[in-house]
Scaffold this motif. Sequence first.
Motif: not given
Length: 250
Positions: A138-144, A152-157, A242-250
């Motif tokens: 998941s993208m939540l393997s990288f993000l929180a 989050c924990a499982s997908k990081t695992g 390209g979601f993970a590389t997007g700017n969350p502050l926009e």
Amino acid sequence: MQEILHTFRPDLFSGRHALVVGATSGIGLDIARGFAGLGARVTATGSSAGKIAGLDEEGISFERLDVRDADAVRAFCAAQTRVDVLINAAGVARGEEEWQEEVFLDTIDVNLNAQMRFSFALHDRLAETRGSIVNIASMLSFLADPGVPAYCASKTGVLGLTRACAHRWGREGIRVNAIAPGYHKTDMTKPIWSRPKGEAAISKRTALGRWGTTEDLVGAALYLCSPAAAYITGICLEVDGGFATGNPLE
């Protein structure tokens, strides 16, 4: 789906057996359809007898299986005479309930431990065919996301499991990779995309300007299990527009 399948040779997986775990809906079901569309014999598992009863897909046989039941998983895997492809797609997210220990542990069992169970139990079959495993991360393997701590924990695992198995089994010809979906329109993400503001917020951050579909993940799975990816193992392919590389502050 047909446009995706036309990218590949129509008999690419002819004579091969693909097992897709967690495939009675969403991502898993479309991946199962993809392999069946390229000639594979597909076995798909799910935990809901009701969903299975309502499915009739050419080239796909459905079996009920609780991925948390270690004995049932071992018995199911022992009955498989050939496996060329294993797709570990079973997954759940339970929101704020995951902050409760019992729910946290159960979510880990479905999302991470089940991938271990199937991979370990089918090792010998996959070694015989020099097969491939694709784990759904998941993208939540990288993000929180503090709303889903167990997810989050499982997908990081999943990433750690993928890399360890790739190095453990690579010399036996087994390739192990992962796919990390972003925001795709599924039942799991419906609480977000069904709200105009939620759908718009995700689309704005995503480079391609839209939500993903489950079909957007099919080509990645087919590719990673094909001869074109013969020298690819231990990676996680992000399919998030390209979601993970997007700017969350926009």
